[in-house]
Design a protein around this motif. Structure first.
Motif, PDB file in Angstrom:
ATOM      1  N   ILE A  68      35.087 -55.618-106.588  1.00 54.17           N
ATOM      2  CA  ILE A  68      36.494 -55.337-106.355  1.00 54.17           C
ATOM      3  C   ILE A  68      36.971 -56.242-105.222  1.00 54.17           C
ATOM      4  CG2 ILE A  68      36.396 -52.949-107.160  1.00 54.17           C
ATOM      5  CD1 ILE A  68      36.247 -52.059-104.240  1.00 54.17           C
ATOM      6  N   GLY A  69      38.254 -56.586-105.237  1.00 54.18           N
ATOM      7  CA  GLY A  69      38.762 -57.455-104.192  1.00 54.18           C
ATOM      8  C   GLY A  69      40.233 -57.725-104.370  1.00 54.18           C
ATOM      9  N   GLU A  73      43.212 -56.366-107.149  1.00 51.23           N
ATOM     10  CA  GLU A  73      43.925 -55.297-106.439  1.00 51.23           C
ATOM     11  C   GLU A  73      42.985 -54.188-105.970  1.00 51.23           C
ATOM     12  OE1 GLU A  73      46.814 -54.349-109.465  1.00 51.23           O
ATOM     13  OE2 GLU A  73      48.306 -55.654-108.512  1.00 51.23           O
ATOM     14  N   TRP A  74      41.721 -54.558-105.718  1.00 48.66           N
ATOM     15  CA  TRP A  74      40.716 -53.638-105.195  1.00 48.66           C
ATOM     16  C   TRP A  74      40.495 -52.438-106.126  1.00 48.66           C
ATOM     17  CZ3 TRP A  74      37.905 -55.451-101.244  1.00 48.66           C
ATOM     18  CH2 TRP A  74      38.456 -56.483-100.478  1.00 48.66           C
ATOM     19  N   ARG A  75      40.615 -52.692-107.411  1.00 42.09           N
ATOM     20  CA  ARG A  75      40.382 -51.636-108.401  1.00 42.09           C
ATOM     21  C   ARG A  75      39.267 -52.050-109.344  1.00 42.09           C
ATOM     22  NH1 ARG A  75      46.681 -50.411-110.215  1.00 42.09           N
ATOM     23  NH2 ARG A  75      47.425 -49.730-108.159  1.00 42.09           N
ATOM     24  N   GLU A  76      38.579 -51.070-109.863  1.00 40.15           N
ATOM     25  CA  GLU A  76      37.527 -51.392-110.826  1.00 40.15           C
ATOM     26  C   GLU A  76      38.159 -51.858-112.139  1.00 40.15           C
ATOM     27  OE1 GLU A  76      35.939 -47.581-112.899  1.00 40.15           O
ATOM     28  OE2 GLU A  76      36.189 -47.064-110.768  1.00 40.15           O
ATOM     29  N   ARG A  77      37.685 -52.982-112.601  1.00 37.11           N
ATOM     30  CA  ARG A  77      38.137 -53.543-113.873  1.00 37.11           C
ATOM     31  C   ARG A  77      36.894 -53.880-114.687  1.00 37.11           C
ATOM     32  NH1 ARG A  77      43.389 -55.754-113.007  1.00 37.11           N
ATOM     33  NH2 ARG A  77      44.559 -54.120-111.908  1.00 37.11           N
ATOM     34  N   GLN A  78      36.982 -53.694-115.991  1.00 38.97           N
ATOM     35  CA  GLN A  78      35.820 -53.855-116.840  1.00 38.97           C
ATOM     36  C   GLN A  78      35.238 -55.259-116.773  1.00 38.97           C
ATOM     37  OE1 GLN A  78      34.286 -51.306-118.214  1.00 38.97           O
ATOM     38  NE2 GLN A  78      32.646 -52.710-118.795  1.00 38.97           N
ATOM     39  N   GLU A  79      36.141 -56.261-116.647  1.00 43.14           N
ATOM     40  CA  GLU A  79      35.631 -57.630-116.636  1.00 43.14           C
ATOM     41  C   GLU A  79      34.855 -57.946-115.353  1.00 43.14           C
ATOM     42  OE1 GLU A  79      40.142 -58.003-115.768  1.00 43.14           O
ATOM     43  OE2 GLU A  79      38.745 -56.615-116.776  1.00 43.14           O
ATOM     44  N   LYS A 107      34.297 -56.795-102.287  1.00 42.44           N
ATOM     45  CA  LYS A 107      33.226 -55.857-101.994  1.00 42.44           C
ATOM     46  C   LYS A 107      32.629 -55.397-103.314  1.00 42.44           C
ATOM     47  CE  LYS A 107      34.476 -53.766 -97.538  1.00 42.44           C
ATOM     48  NZ  LYS A 107      34.786 -52.498 -96.822  1.00 42.44           N
ATOM     49  N   LEU A 108      31.602 -54.597-103.197  1.00 40.93           N
ATOM     50  CA  LEU A 108      31.036 -53.909-104.356  1.00 40.93           C
ATOM     51  C   LEU A 108      31.469 -52.445-104.313  1.00 40.93           C
ATOM     52  CD1 LEU A 108      27.317 -55.074-104.664  1.00 40.93           C
ATOM     53  CD2 LEU A 108      29.065 -55.263-106.431  1.00 40.93           C
ATOM     54  N   LEU A 109      31.879 -51.929-105.455  1.00 45.19           N
ATOM     55  CA  LEU A 109      32.025 -50.489-105.611  1.00 45.19           C
ATOM     56  C   LEU A 109      30.756 -50.011-106.297  1.00 45.19           C
ATOM     57  CD1 LEU A 109      33.606 -47.840-105.505  1.00 45.19           C
ATOM     58  CD2 LEU A 109      34.594 -48.444-107.731  1.00 45.19           C
ATOM     59  N   VAL A 110      29.977 -49.216-105.574  1.00 50.65           N
ATOM     60  CA  VAL A 110      28.680 -48.762-106.082  1.00 50.65           C
ATOM     61  C   VAL A 110      28.777 -47.278-106.408  1.00 50.65           C
ATOM     62  CG1 VAL A 110      26.205 -48.584-105.615  1.00 50.65           C
ATOM     63  CG2 VAL A 110      27.531 -50.456-104.589  1.00 50.65           C
ATOM     64  N   ARG A 111      28.369 -46.924-107.606  1.00 53.46           N
ATOM     65  CA  ARG A 111      28.296 -45.513-108.006  1.00 53.46           C
ATOM     66  C   ARG A 111      26.835 -45.122-108.156  1.00 53.46           C
ATOM     67  NH1 ARG A 111      33.154 -45.965-111.716  1.00 53.46           N
ATOM     68  NH2 ARG A 111      34.869 -45.265-110.386  1.00 53.46           N
ATOM     69  N   GLU A 118      32.038 -48.101-101.200  1.00 52.02           N
ATOM     70  CA  GLU A 118      32.252 -49.548-101.168  1.00 52.02           C
ATOM     71  C   GLU A 118      31.208 -50.178-100.249  1.00 52.02           C
ATOM     72  OE1 GLU A 118      36.252 -50.432-100.031  1.00 52.02           O
ATOM     73  OE2 GLU A 118      37.138 -49.415-101.770  1.00 52.02           O
ATOM     74  N   ARG A 119      30.689 -51.329-100.690  1.00 52.45           N
ATOM     75  CA  ARG A 119      29.617 -51.981 -99.952  1.00 52.45           C
ATOM     76  C   ARG A 119      29.859 -53.491 -99.878  1.00 52.45           C
ATOM     77  NH1 ARG A 119      28.972 -47.421 -98.882  1.00 52.45           N
ATOM     78  NH2 ARG A 119      27.125 -46.110 -99.142  1.00 52.45           N
ATOM     79  N   ILE A 120      29.447 -54.095 -98.764  1.00 53.84           N
ATOM     80  CA  ILE A 120      29.359 -55.556 -98.702  1.00 53.84           C
ATOM     81  C   ILE A 120      28.046 -55.955 -99.359  1.00 53.84           C
ATOM     82  CG2 ILE A 120      29.112 -57.543 -97.167  1.00 53.84           C
ATOM     83  CD1 ILE A 120      30.869 -56.173 -95.175  1.00 53.84           C
TER      84      ILE A 120
END
Length: 662
Positions: A68-69, A73-79, A107-111, A118-120
Motif C-alpha cells: 500500500i502507498g 491511496e494507501w488502500r489494499e488493491r488486488q493488483e 508499506k506492507l499491510l500484513v494480515r 502496517e509494516r515497513i
C-alpha cells in the motif's frame, strides 16, 4: 596452546567449533559459499527485474500481504496483493513499470490470524519520516544513474587502525541534525588533517528515535535518511577513500527496536519471527527485542545485512555493538567476570557465538581486508582470535576496561596517589593471542549522566578559564593530565587506538540529544569546532598534541610493534617509563616535583627528544629544549654485565618521547 588455563574447557571449545561448522553446512547445504548464501538482500525487498518491479517478503505467519502507498491511496488493491510461494513463508508480487516510481512512499499491510498491521518491509533500503505523523515509511528509491564510484577498488591501509569515531547528525556546529554532505565537506578534512586513518560512523542504520544514538534500529538495510540520501552517504565514503581513510560503521545486531509499525517486531503477527519467544525475546534494560541466533532464517537476514553494507556502500568493516549482550543470556548486566567458568557455563548463548563466527567469515570472504571489532567487556576468550587458531574471527576487540579504569582513577583517587604499577598493568592487561584497540574515552563517556576526561579534570573552569591570557592552575593541571592520559593510552595500546569526535581537543560539556526533558534542544547534540580553531583558547593545544601523537604512531608504526616493555616504575616519584618501536616513553605524573639528572636505564647510545607534552605549542611551559639530545653513560652492575643510563630532566606532569639515534 596459547593459554593453559583453557585446557579444562577443551571439550566445550571443540563443541562450539563443531556447532559453527554444522550451522554453516545447514545453511549452505554444502552447495554454495557462505558469502553467496548471505545475499538475501538481492532476493527480498523491492527490485527491478527487467523493466518491471518485483517485491518479496518473508512472513510465515501471514495470511495476506498487500503493498500500500501513495500510488494506491494507501488502500489494499488486488493488483498489489502478494502471493505465497514455496513452503517457508515467502511472498511475492510483480508490478509493471508504470505502477511505481522513485520517491513514492509505501508499506506492507500484513494480515495474520486474528489481526493485521502496517509494516515497513524488512529489507527496505530507504525509509523516511513523515513530518505529520513522525512515523517512518518505506520509500521507492531509484536514482536516474547509479552512484559513479571514483575509488571502487579501495583497500584498507595495512597500518594499524587509528579510529575517529563520529556521529553524522551531531557533527555540525549549528543546533540541528547534520548531513552526510556537510560531514564530507566540513568534518572529513579535519579527520584527515588530525592524522586518523579510519573513520567509524555511528547511527547509520535507520532508527526512529534520534536520541538512541542509532542503537534502536528499525530498518537494518536502510541508511538513515535524516542525514541525507544513499548517494550522499556513498559520496562521503568515496571521499574518505580518496584521502586514504577507511570507513567502518557501527553494526547493530545485538538487538532491534521494539517498534512494530516501523520495525520488524511482530512483523507477521508473531513475536518470535525474528526474535526469541517469551521473556528471552525482550531486553528489559534496553527496551528492545533480542534476536534468535539459532534460527536459520534470522541468521540469513543478519548475514545478508553484513554483506549488504560492504557491497552497496563500500564500507571497510564494522564495529559490532553490544557483543557482551549477545553472548550471555543475562546480557552480562552488572556481572563481574571473575573466572573462566563464566565463559563456559549455561549462561552463554552459543547460538550467538556461532552467528558471530559466521558473520566474520562472510565479511572476510567478501572483503579480505575488512576489519571487524567486537565491543565486549566480558573478555570472552577466542573472540578476536583467528578461526584457524580456534577463535571466532574478529580482528580486534575494544579494550573496554581502559576507559573504565581512567574514570575510576579520576573519580576516586587524587592524581598524587595514582598507583603507577597498577596503572601500567591495567593499560597492558590483554590476551596475547588477541588484538585490542585502546581508548581513553569514546562516546559512552560523553553522554549525559557521565563526564568526559577534560570535564572531570577542569569542570566549571571550562567555561571561564580556557583563554590563553590568564594563568590558571586548575586548567594547567587538566591540560597536562589530558595529554598524558591520551599519550600513555596510545603508547600502550595493543594494536589500535580510538578517539571520539571532538574529544581530541577536549570538547566541553556532554552529549544530550533533543528530548522532552531538555525542551527538544540541539544545544548539546553538536560539536563546537570554533573552540578548537580559536587561537585565543587553549583547546587548540590539545588538538595539536593529539595530531602530534597520531603522526608519531604513523611514522614509527607504533601500534604494529610488539611491547611495550617496562623500564621505569617509581611509585614514590610517580614515574613510569617503557620502550616500544625503538622509542622511549617517559611519564612524570608527580603534581609538584620535577626531577633533575634522573637516571633512566637505556640501551647504550644517544637519544633525541621527539615529543614533549610540555612544549609551548601544546600549551605547556617549555621547560625542555626542543630536539634535545641525551647520551648514555655506563655503570658497572654488581655481579653482572655493564649497564647504561641517561641522566634526564623530568618536569612535573609531563611526558617525553625519545628516539634512539643510529
Amino acid at each position: 596452546m596459547n593459554d593453559p588455563y583453557l585446557s579444562p574447557y577443551l571439550p566445550a571449545i571443540r563443541r562450539r567449533l563443531e556447532q559453527i561448522r554444522t550451522m554453516e553446512q545447514r545453511l549452505t547445504e554444502g552447495r554454495i559459499r557462505l558469502a553467496d548464501f548471505a545475499s538475501g538482500h538481492e532476493y527480498y525487498g523491492l527490485h527491478r527485474e527487467g523493466d518491471d518491479w518485483i517485491f518479496r517478503e518473508w512472513a510465515p505467519n501471514a495470511t495476506a500481504l498487500f503493498l500500500i502507498g501513495d500510488f494506491n491511496e494507501w488502500r489494499e488493491r488486488q493488483e498489489f496483493s502478494l502471493q505465497r510461494i514455496g513452503e517457508r513463508g515467502d511472498w511475492e508480487v510483480r508490478l509493471s513499470n508504470r505502477m511505481l516510481r522513485s520517491g513514492q512512499l509505501y508499506k506492507l499491510l500484513v494480515r495474520w490470524p486474528g489481526g493485521e498491521g502496517e509494516r515497513i518491509p524488512a529489507y527496505a533500503r530507504r525509509a523516511v519520516q513523515d513530518d505529520y505523523t513522525k512515523l517512518f515509511t518505506a520509500q521507492v528509491w531509484e536514482p536516474e544513474h547509479p552512484y559513479p564510484w571514483r575509488h571502487p577498488l579501495f583497500r584498507r591501509p595495512a597500518e594499524a587502525p587509528r579510529i575517529y569515531e563520529a556521529h553524522i547528525g551531531m557533527s555540525q556546529e549549528e543546533e540541528k541534525v547534520g548531513t552526510y554532505a556537510e560531514f564530507r565537506e566540513r568534518v572529513l578534512p579535519r579527520v584527515a588533517d588530525a592524522g586518523y586513518n579510519t573513520l567509524q560512523l555511528m547511527a547509520i542504520q535507520e532508527h526512529p528515535y534520534y536520541g538512541s544514538l542509532g542503537y534502536h534500529v528499525s530498518s537494518f538495510f536502510a541508511a538513515s535518511s535524516r542525514f541525507g540520501t544513499p548517494e550522499e552517504l556513498k559520496e562521503l565514503v568515496d571521499a574518505a577513500h580518496e584521502m586514504g581513510i577507511a570507513v567502518i560503521m557501527d553494526l547493530i545486531h545485538s538487538h532491534a527496536a521494539r517498534n512494530e509499525e516501523e520495525g520488524i517486531s511482530r512483523f507477521d503477527g508473531t513475536l518470535y519471527q525474528y526474535f526469541h519467544e517469551g521473556p528471552r525475546g525482550d531486553h528489559a534494560a534496553w527496551d528492545s527485542r533480542c534476536f534468535d541466533y539459532g534460527k536459520p532464517e534470522v541468521v540469513h537476514f543478519l548475514l545478508s545485512n553484513c554483506r549488504f553494507w560492504l557491497d552497496e556502500y563500500h564500507f571497510d568493516g564494522f564495529r559490532f555493538d553490544g557483543v557482551t549482550s549477545m553472548l550471555y543470556l543475562d546480557h552480562g548486566l552488572g556481572k563481574a567476570f571473575c573466572g573462566y567458568e563464566d565463559y563456559f557455563n549455561a549462561n552463554v548463548d552459543e547460538d550467538a557465538l556461532t552467528y558471530l563466527a559466521l558473520a566474520n567469515r562472510v565479511i572476510h570472504i567478501v572483503r579480505p581486508d575488512a576489519i571487524t571489532i567486537a565491543e565486549d567487556v566480558s573478555g570472552m576468550p577466542g573472540l578476536a582470535t583467528p578461526p584457524e587458531e580456534g577463535g571466532f574471527g574478529f580482528d580486534y576487540r575494544l579494550a573496554m576496561g581502559v576507559p573504565d579504569y581512567w574514570i575510576r582513577l579520576l573519580k576516586e583517587i587524587p592524581d598524587e596517589h595514582w598507583p603507577m604499577g597498577h596503572l601500567y598493568h591495567e593499560l597492558t592487561n590483554r590476551r596475547a593471542d588477541e588484538k585490542t584497540i585502546n581508548y581513553a574515552e569514546s562516546h559512552d563517556q560523553a553522554i549525559v549522566g557521565d563526564k568526559t576526561i577534560i570535564f572531570r579534570l577542569i569542570d566549571a573552569g571550562m567555561y571561564t578559564h580556557m583563554n590563553v591570557f590568564e594563568p590558571n592552575l586548575l586548567v594547567d593541571r587538566g591540560i597536562a593530565l589530558h595529554k598524558m592520559i591520551r599519550l600513555i593510552t596510545l603508547a600502550t595500546a595493543g594494536n589500535g587506538y580510538l578517539n571520539f569526535m571532538g574529544n581530541e581537543f577536549g570538547h566541553p560539556e556532554w552529549i544530550d540529544f533533543p528530548r522532552e526533558g531538555n525542551n527538544w534542544s540541539y544545544h548539546y547534540a553538536r560539536r563546537q569546532w570554533h573552540l578548537r580553531d580559536d587561537a585565543n583558547l587553549r583547546y587548540r593545544f590539545l588538538a595539536e598534541f593529539d595530531k602530534a601523537m597520531m603522526h608519531l604512531a604513523d611514522q614509527h608504526d607504533l601500534l604494529n610493534s610488539p611491547g611495550p616493555h617496562l623500564i621505569l616504575e617509581n611509585q614514590e616519584h610517580l614515574l613510569l617509563g617503557f620502550h616500544r618501536a625503538g622509542l622511549v616513553f617517559l611519564f612524570c605524573f608527580h603534581p609538584h616535583q620535577s626531577f633533575t639528572s634522573y637516571p633512566v636505564d637505556l640501551l647504550p647510545g644517544k637519544y633525541r627528544l621527539i615529543l614533549d607534552s610540555d612544549a609551548p605549542e601544546f600549551g605547556g611551559h617549555g621547560r625542555l629544549e626542543p630536539g634535545q639530545v641525551y647520551f648514555t653513560t655506563s655503570r658497572p652492575q654488581p655481579g653482572g654485565p655493564t649497564g647504561h643510563y641517561a641522566s634526564l630532566y623530568l618536569p612535573t606532569r609531563s611526558a617525553l618521547v625519545l628516539r634512539r639515534m643510529d
